[in-house]
Structure formats: structure tokens, C-alpha cells
Design a protein around this motif. Structure first.
Motif, PDB file in Angstrom:
ATOM      1  N   PRO A 260       0.844  -1.168  -0.146  1.00 45.34           N
ATOM      2  CA  PRO A 260       0.228   0.019   0.120  1.00 45.34           C
ATOM      3  C   PRO A 260       0.802   1.261   0.006  1.00 45.34           C
ATOM      4  O   PRO A 260       2.137   1.253   0.409  1.00 45.34           O
ATOM      5  CB  PRO A 260      -0.606  -0.088   1.328  1.00 45.34           C
ATOM      6  CG  PRO A 260      -0.681  -1.475   1.397  1.00 45.34           C
ATOM      7  CD  PRO A 260       0.725  -1.788   1.258  1.00 45.34           C
ATOM      8  N   GLU A 261       0.256   2.271  -0.377  1.00 45.38           N
ATOM      9  CA  GLU A 261       0.994   3.599  -0.237  1.00 45.38           C
ATOM     10  C   GLU A 261       1.442   3.960   1.015  1.00 45.38           C
ATOM     11  O   GLU A 261       0.891   3.867   2.011  1.00 45.38           O
ATOM     12  CB  GLU A 261       0.237   4.702  -0.614  1.00 45.38           C
ATOM     13  CG  GLU A 261      -0.200   4.576  -2.352  1.00 45.38           C
ATOM     14  CD  GLU A 261      -1.327   5.494  -3.013  1.00 45.38           C
ATOM     15  OE1 GLU A 261      -2.006   6.299  -2.045  1.00 45.38           O
ATOM     16  OE2 GLU A 261      -1.632   5.583  -3.837  1.00 45.38           O
ATOM     17  N   PHE A 262       2.794   4.590   1.191  1.00 50.27           N
ATOM     18  CA  PHE A 262       3.453   4.976   2.461  1.00 50.27           C
ATOM     19  C   PHE A 262       2.682   6.051   2.890  1.00 50.27           C
ATOM     20  O   PHE A 262       2.214   6.341   4.004  1.00 50.27           O
ATOM     21  CB  PHE A 262       4.758   5.435   2.050  1.00 50.27           C
ATOM     22  CG  PHE A 262       5.721   4.199   2.046  1.00 50.27           C
ATOM     23  CD1 PHE A 262       5.547   3.071   1.409  1.00 50.27           C
ATOM     24  CD2 PHE A 262       6.933   4.353   3.122  1.00 50.27           C
ATOM     25  CE1 PHE A 262       6.724   2.232   1.664  1.00 50.27           C
ATOM     26  CE2 PHE A 262       7.655   3.370   3.185  1.00 50.27           C
ATOM     27  CZ  PHE A 262       7.618   2.082   2.396  1.00 50.27           C
ATOM     28  N   LYS A 263       2.251   6.996   2.024  1.00 47.77           N
ATOM     29  CA  LYS A 263       1.559   8.142   2.279  1.00 47.77           C
ATOM     30  C   LYS A 263       0.192   8.680   1.675  1.00 47.77           C
ATOM     31  O   LYS A 263      -0.014   9.261   0.301  1.00 47.77           O
ATOM     32  CB  LYS A 263       2.425   9.668   2.005  1.00 47.77           C
ATOM     33  CG  LYS A 263       3.629   9.403   3.201  1.00 47.77           C
ATOM     34  CD  LYS A 263       4.417  10.760   3.100  1.00 47.77           C
ATOM     35  CE  LYS A 263       5.262  10.761   4.321  1.00 47.77           C
ATOM     36  NZ  LYS A 263       6.565  11.428   3.713  1.00 47.77           N
ATOM     37  N   PRO A 264      -0.722   7.795   1.676  1.00 52.33           N
ATOM     38  CA  PRO A 264      -1.974   7.852   1.114  1.00 52.33           C
ATOM     39  C   PRO A 264      -2.630   9.453   1.319  1.00 52.33           C
ATOM     40  O   PRO A 264      -2.230  10.007   2.288  1.00 52.33           O
ATOM     41  CB  PRO A 264      -3.111   7.166   1.720  1.00 52.33           C
ATOM     42  CG  PRO A 264      -2.327   6.640   3.164  1.00 52.33           C
ATOM     43  CD  PRO A 264      -0.886   6.839   2.862  1.00 52.33           C
ATOM     44  N   LEU A 265      -3.430   9.918   0.525  1.00 50.21           N
ATOM     45  CA  LEU A 265      -3.968  11.424   0.682  1.00 50.21           C
ATOM     46  C   LEU A 265      -4.519  11.547   2.064  1.00 50.21           C
ATOM     47  O   LEU A 265      -4.338  12.421   2.743  1.00 50.21           O
ATOM     48  CB  LEU A 265      -4.923  11.718  -0.418  1.00 50.21           C
ATOM     49  CG  LEU A 265      -4.289  11.610  -1.859  1.00 50.21           C
ATOM     50  CD1 LEU A 265      -5.593  11.920  -2.824  1.00 50.21           C
ATOM     51  CD2 LEU A 265      -3.171  12.490  -1.997  1.00 50.21           C
ATOM     52  N   LYS A 266      -5.287  10.600   2.756  1.00 53.25           N
ATOM     53  CA  LYS A 266      -5.829  10.641   3.828  1.00 53.25           C
ATOM     54  C   LYS A 266      -6.011   9.077   4.390  1.00 53.25           C
ATOM     55  O   LYS A 266      -6.072   8.186   3.802  1.00 53.25           O
ATOM     56  CB  LYS A 266      -7.258  11.049   3.805  1.00 53.25           C
ATOM     57  CG  LYS A 266      -7.314  12.524   3.251  1.00 53.25           C
ATOM     58  CD  LYS A 266      -9.037  12.766   3.221  1.00 53.25           C
ATOM     59  CE  LYS A 266      -8.992  14.289   2.241  1.00 53.25           C
ATOM     60  NZ  LYS A 266      -9.213  15.430   3.153  1.00 53.25           N
ATOM     61  N   PHE A 267      -6.048   8.760   5.749  1.00 54.60           N
ATOM     62  CA  PHE A 267      -6.276   7.532   6.223  1.00 54.60           C
ATOM     63  C   PHE A 267      -6.754   7.531   7.418  1.00 54.60           C
ATOM     64  O   PHE A 267      -6.426   8.643   8.322  1.00 54.60           O
ATOM     65  CB  PHE A 267      -4.717   6.820   6.057  1.00 54.60           C
ATOM     66  CG  PHE A 267      -3.721   7.227   6.969  1.00 54.60           C
ATOM     67  CD1 PHE A 267      -2.841   8.131   6.724  1.00 54.60           C
ATOM     68  CD2 PHE A 267      -3.687   6.759   8.247  1.00 54.60           C
ATOM     69  CE1 PHE A 267      -1.733   8.592   7.606  1.00 54.60           C
ATOM     70  CE2 PHE A 267      -2.821   7.306   9.088  1.00 54.60           C
ATOM     71  CZ  PHE A 267      -1.687   8.087   8.577  1.00 54.60           C
ATOM     72  N   GLY A 268      -7.323   6.594   8.266  1.00 52.63           N
ATOM     73  CA  GLY A 268      -7.865   6.497   9.255  1.00 52.63           C
ATOM     74  C   GLY A 268      -9.390   6.114   9.218  1.00 52.63           C
ATOM     75  O   GLY A 268      -9.953   5.823   8.062  1.00 52.63           O
ATOM     76  N   PRO A 269     -10.260   6.504  10.349  1.00 52.34           N
ATOM     77  CA  PRO A 269     -11.719   6.404  10.305  1.00 52.34           C
ATOM     78  C   PRO A 269     -12.492   7.394   9.490  1.00 52.34           C
ATOM     79  O   PRO A 269     -11.803   8.366   9.444  1.00 52.34           O
ATOM     80  CB  PRO A 269     -12.003   6.515  11.826  1.00 52.34           C
ATOM     81  CG  PRO A 269     -11.182   7.109  12.558  1.00 52.34           C
ATOM     82  CD  PRO A 269      -9.647   6.995  11.657  1.00 52.34           C
ATOM     83  N   ILE A 270     -13.476   7.185   8.808  1.00 57.05           N
ATOM     84  CA  ILE A 270     -14.418   8.074   8.146  1.00 57.05           C
ATOM     85  C   ILE A 270     -15.804   8.190   8.903  1.00 57.05           C
ATOM     86  O   ILE A 270     -16.463   7.179   9.023  1.00 57.05           O
ATOM     87  CB  ILE A 270     -14.590   7.480   6.723  1.00 57.05           C
ATOM     88  CG1 ILE A 270     -13.203   7.210   5.746  1.00 57.05           C
ATOM     89  CG2 ILE A 270     -15.497   8.592   5.996  1.00 57.05           C
ATOM     90  CD1 ILE A 270     -13.525   6.776   4.664  1.00 57.05           C
TER      91      ILE A 270
END
Ligand code: UD2
Ligand code: MN
Length: 471
Positions: free
Chosen positions: A338-348
Motif C-alpha cells: 500500500p501507499e506509504f503516504k495515502p492522501l488521507k487515512f483512518g476512520p471516516i
């Protein structure tokens, strides 16, 4: 010479193992904590019944502070009759790593063979393991593991003449998983006598040369109770010049349980701690992919509360081990990173319901997503917004939030976009609008919570049940 008396596959049966130069002998080490009498003794007797005497030096049973009465004196008296079987005690409950290390420290065989305490060895299981190590001392070899039924205790023998098709993998929560051998590798397989290289191993049933075990740094002795040590050893063996293999001619049954039977005296957090230790030592920057998915692990890493790892880092340096990126590229190129630095991550979080988007189940493929109390633990509420504008839930499989046509609920499906591509399938593309709507551009519809069901609807920026925040 000893012939393999395996009965289910001719090429295995035809294998010959020469004693000249003599094959090394092995100590079988079985650790246990409150194991049932019958399963423990079944393991011991099956080893005795199926191992050629010249290969079997001894069986060492290591008790990890069991409290059951029958595992005390009664067990010792019983095995005394068996001559080459002995019991060692770990007085304080420390877990399987410390117990295996205790067994290894007194073992007299040239090869160490570890087994769980609820196994049944099949005729001809030992010869392939030992002879492979004689041929290649840096090989760490596992048998083909078959299932012993949890309810009937029946051993499911392999189907005759069907090539074994599994190898070890891991997910980004750092749990060991099985996967089918990729087609292009499977197609090269001629028969079962050839070792299968495996990126990871299950970790309970394997043989290793005793001197190689010591050379490669045995185990991380600070890992407690259960978990993580198998993934740690997998990365370490590959990165430091060894090889992990499954030898399908060697067959051993194991009782796979659906629930952990163990108590965790210091809480199940020790599993996370074990994983953080392995991530810190072996995974370089890739550890971030794990931390994104496990908030507890991430906190532990930030607080440095996973204990001292300087010895393990030194080991990595002394052995001149390769880095994790080498492991992924060379040993496991099929692994999705997976991307090291997705645009955002976590709960939605949904603004209207004040609840979070949740995949509902570990096996989320094809299931409708649900809305659930936000728990901030990652897990089923972990999503990342990738640079390709997908909403991925990718702890094990790469799953993507997929817009369906109303009134169909929105589901998690296998991501259509594969390694190296850049445009997601139209149904898996999402735009976070300025009004915090989650819009699927191809349909022009927006993600909406309606009576606890999540579906696509006409976009309406005034409706809080269509507004989402990514924290
Ligand atoms: C798998 C491995 C197991 C181990 C584990 C991760 C197989 C078939 N099994 O899970 O060997 O690598 O992953 O840690 O590859 N035990 C103790 N003290 C404890 C806990 C367990 O002695 O505190 C013993 C237990 O009695 C058993 C062995 O360790 O003989 C492995 O434990 P398990 O059977 O619960 O692990 P399993 O098969 O779920
Ligand atoms: Mn087990």
C-alpha cells in the motif's frame, strides 16, 4: 538407507534418503501450556511411531507453567517409560518463545524440530526435512500442514496425486496468512519432492540446523506469550541469507483452533508489542504501513514502550542482513504494498449519524459496508484515500469501496486497479467535495446513510447524512 513410507503420492514414496554420509539426527521440541493429555500424547506417540530411530535423538517436552494437575508428576512418570522423552519445566509463564529457547538450549540433536503440542506426524514426515537440511544447512523447512478436525480429531489426509498449492503470506496487520501459490510459480512445479520457497511460515512446525538456529539469532527472547515470532523469523531468515521452504512430501497434522485457548497474563497487548518489536527491527520505513492500521501499535512505537531492541538491531547489522525493500522485491514481488503516504487515512465519520464507516467483518469482500460506533482502533474502520482516489480497506486483501446502483447497498469489492496502474474502475473512484460529500464521479451520486443502510443517492450538501470527515 530409509525409504519414505508415505502412501499418498508416488514421487514422495520413491524418494530415497541415504545415510552415507550420515544424516544428522534431530531433537523434537514440543512446548505446551495446559494442553489436553490426549492431544499432547498423540503428538508424542506419533513422533515415536513415524520417525526412523537413527534420526530421532530425543523428544523434549517443555511445559510453559501449566496449571493442570495431570501435566505435573503424572506426565513425568508416564514418559519416563518412553526413554528418549523428557519433560522440562518453565516455572513462570513466559510464552512459547522462551519455552522453545529453553528446549533448544539443552537439545543434543544436530537439527531442531519444533512441533505444536496438538499434532500428528504422518509416515515419512521426518526424512525429507532432515535430508533437505543436510543438503542445504541454511534451509528452514516446514512440513505440509494438514488439518486435524477440531471436533472429530480426524486427520484429513492429503488427496492423492493432487499437488500442494499453499504457501505462507502475511497481511499489513502483520498476521501470518496462507495463500495459494501464484500460477506462474505453481506451473513450474513438477512434483511434490521439490521444496516450495515461501515468503513466510506458520512458525509452529519446522526443522532447522541447530548451529544455523544459533547463527541466525534463535528468537527475539523478549517476545512474550504468543504471536509475532513466526513473522519475525520469516523476515529474518530471508533478509539474513537463509531460506524458508515447505516440503510437501513431509506431512504433519495440526489442530487449527478457531479461538485462542490461552490466557494472557499481561493482556493481549503482548501480541501487539511482539509485532512492534519485529516491525522496528526488520521493516524499515514499511513499518508505517503497519502502524497506520493499528493505532495501539503506533502509540507503542511513539512511546517507545516495546522494550529494548538494540540487541536485535545489532544482530541485523552483524549478519549483514538485507533491507525490507530487498525482501519485498526479491522474495515476495507479488505482495501488494500500500501507499506509504495515502492522501488521507483512518476512520471516516458520518456527520449526521456521528458514527463511522465500518466493513463489518474481517472477511469483508462482497459485503455491504455498515455504520458503527467509532472506536478509533483501526481494524474494520481503517480506510485510506489513495492518490488514485480510491477508498481502500486493505489490511489483508485490497478491498475498495464500490458505488452500487440504489437501492443496492454500497459494498467492499476487490480493488479493480492493480499494481502499477493509475486509473481506478469508475465504480471505485471517489471525490471528497468541498462540502465533505463523498461523490462517485461516474454516477454523479453521493454516499448516503439512510436508516443505517449505506447507499448512493442524489447529492445534497445540506444533508448531514451525506457529509463525512476523515480524521
Ligand atoms: C501459530 C503456530 C504456533 C505459533 C503461533 C504464533 C502453527 C501450526 N502454529 O499458531 O506455533 O507460531 O502461530 O505465535 O504453525 N504455548 C505455550 N505458551 C503460551 C502459548 C502457547 O507454550 O503461552 C504453546 C501451545 O501449547 C502450542 C504452541 O505454543 O503448543 C503454539 O501455540 P498455539 O497452538 O496456540 O498456536 P497456533 O497454532 O494458533
Ligand atoms: Mn497450534
Amino acid at each position: 538407507m530409509s525409504t519414505n513410507s508415505n502412501t499418498w503420492y508416488d514421487p514422495c514414496l520413491a524418494q530415497k534418503f541415504f545415510r552415507c554420509p550420515p544424516l544428522p539426527d534431530t531433537s523434537v521440541i514440543i512446548v505446551f501450556h495446559n494442553e489436553a493429555w490426549s492431544t499432547l500424547l498423540r503428538t508424542v506417540f506419533s513422533v515415536l511411531h513415524t520417525s526412523p530411530a537413527f534420526l530421532l535423538k530425543e523428544i523434549i517436552l517443555v511445559d510453559d507453567a501449566s496449571t493442570e494437575e495431570y501435566l505435573q508428576k503424572q506426565l513425568e512418570e508416564f514418559v519416563r517409560e518412553l526413554k528418549i522423552v523428557r519433560v522440562m519445566r518453565q516455572r513462570e509463564r513466559k510464552g512459547l518463545v522462551a519455552a522453545r529457547l529453553l528446549g533448544a538450549s539443552v537439545a543434543q540433536g544436530q537439527v531442531l524440530t519444533f512441533l505444536d503440542a496438538h499434532c500428528e506426524c504422518f509416515h515419512g514426515w521426518l526424512e525429507p526435512l532432515i535430508s533437505r537440511i543436510a543438503e542445504e544447512p541454511t534451509a528452514v523447512v516446514s512440513p505440509r500442514i494438514v488439518t486435524i478436525d477440531l471436533n472429530t480429531f480426524q486427520l484429513r489426509k492429503p488427496v492423492a496425486n493432487q499437488l500442494y498449492n499453499n504457501r505462507g503470506s502475511f497481511d499489513w496487520a502483520l498476521t501470518f496468512i496462507w495463500e495459494p501459490i501464484p500460477k506462474h510459480i505453481f506451473n513450474l512445479r513438477k512434483n511434490e519432492t521439490h521444496p516450495i520457497k515461501t515468503p513466510t511460515f506458520a512458525g509452529g512446525l519446522f526443522s532447522i540446523s541447530k548451529s544455523y538456529f544459533e547463527h541466525i539469532g534463535t528468537y527475539d527472547d523478549q517476545m512474550e506469550i504468543w504471536g509475532g515470532e513466526n513473522v519475525e523469523m520469516s523476515f529474518r531468515v530471508w533478509q539474513c541469507g537463509g531460506q524458508l521452504e515447505i516440503l510437501p512430501c513431509s506431512v504433519v497434522g495440526h489442530v487449527f483452533r478457531t479461538k485462542s485457548p490461552h490466557t494472557f497474563p499481561k493482556g493481549t497487548e503482548v501480541i501487539t508489542r511482539n509485532q512492534v518489536r519485529l516491525a522496528e527491527v526488520w521493516m524499515d520505513d514499511y513499518k508505517m504501513i503497519f502502524y497506520h492500521r493499528n493505532n495501539k501499535a503506533s502509540a507503542m512505537a511513539n512511546e517507545l514502550s516495546y522494550g529494548d531492541i538494540s540487541d536485535r538491531r545489532k544482530l541485523r547489522e552483524n549478519l549483514n542482513c538485507k533491507n525490507f525493500s530487498w525482501y519485498l522485491n526479491t522474495i515476495y514481488p507479488e505482495m501488494f504494498v500500500p501507499e506509504f503516504k495515502p492522501l488521507k487515512f483512518g476512520p471516516i465519520r458520518n456527520v449526521g449519524s456521528k458514527m463511522c464507516l465500518d466493513v463489518g467483518d474481517k472477511n469483508a469482500e462482497g459485503r455491504p459496508v455498515i455504520i458503527y460506533q467509532c472506536h478509533n482502533q483501526g481494524g474494520n474502520q481503517y480506510f485510506e484515500y489513495t492518490s488514485n482516489k480510491e477508498l481502500r480497506h486493505n489490511i489483508a486483501k485490497e478491498l475498495c469501496l464500490q458505488a452500487e446502483t440504489n437501492p443496492q447497498p454500497v459494498r467492499m469489492q476487490v480493488c479493480a486497479l492493480k499494481k502499477g496502474e493509475s486509473r481506478p474502475s469508475p465504480h471505485q473512484e471517489w471525490i471528497f467535495t468541498q462540502e465533505n460529500l463523498l461523490k462517485n464521479p461516474s454516477s454523479g451520486k453521493c454516499l448516503h446513510v439512510k436508516e443505517k443502510v449505506i447507499l448512493m443517492d442524489d447529492c445534497n450538501a445540506w444533508n448531514d447524512y451525506q457529509r463525512w470527515s476523515f480524521s
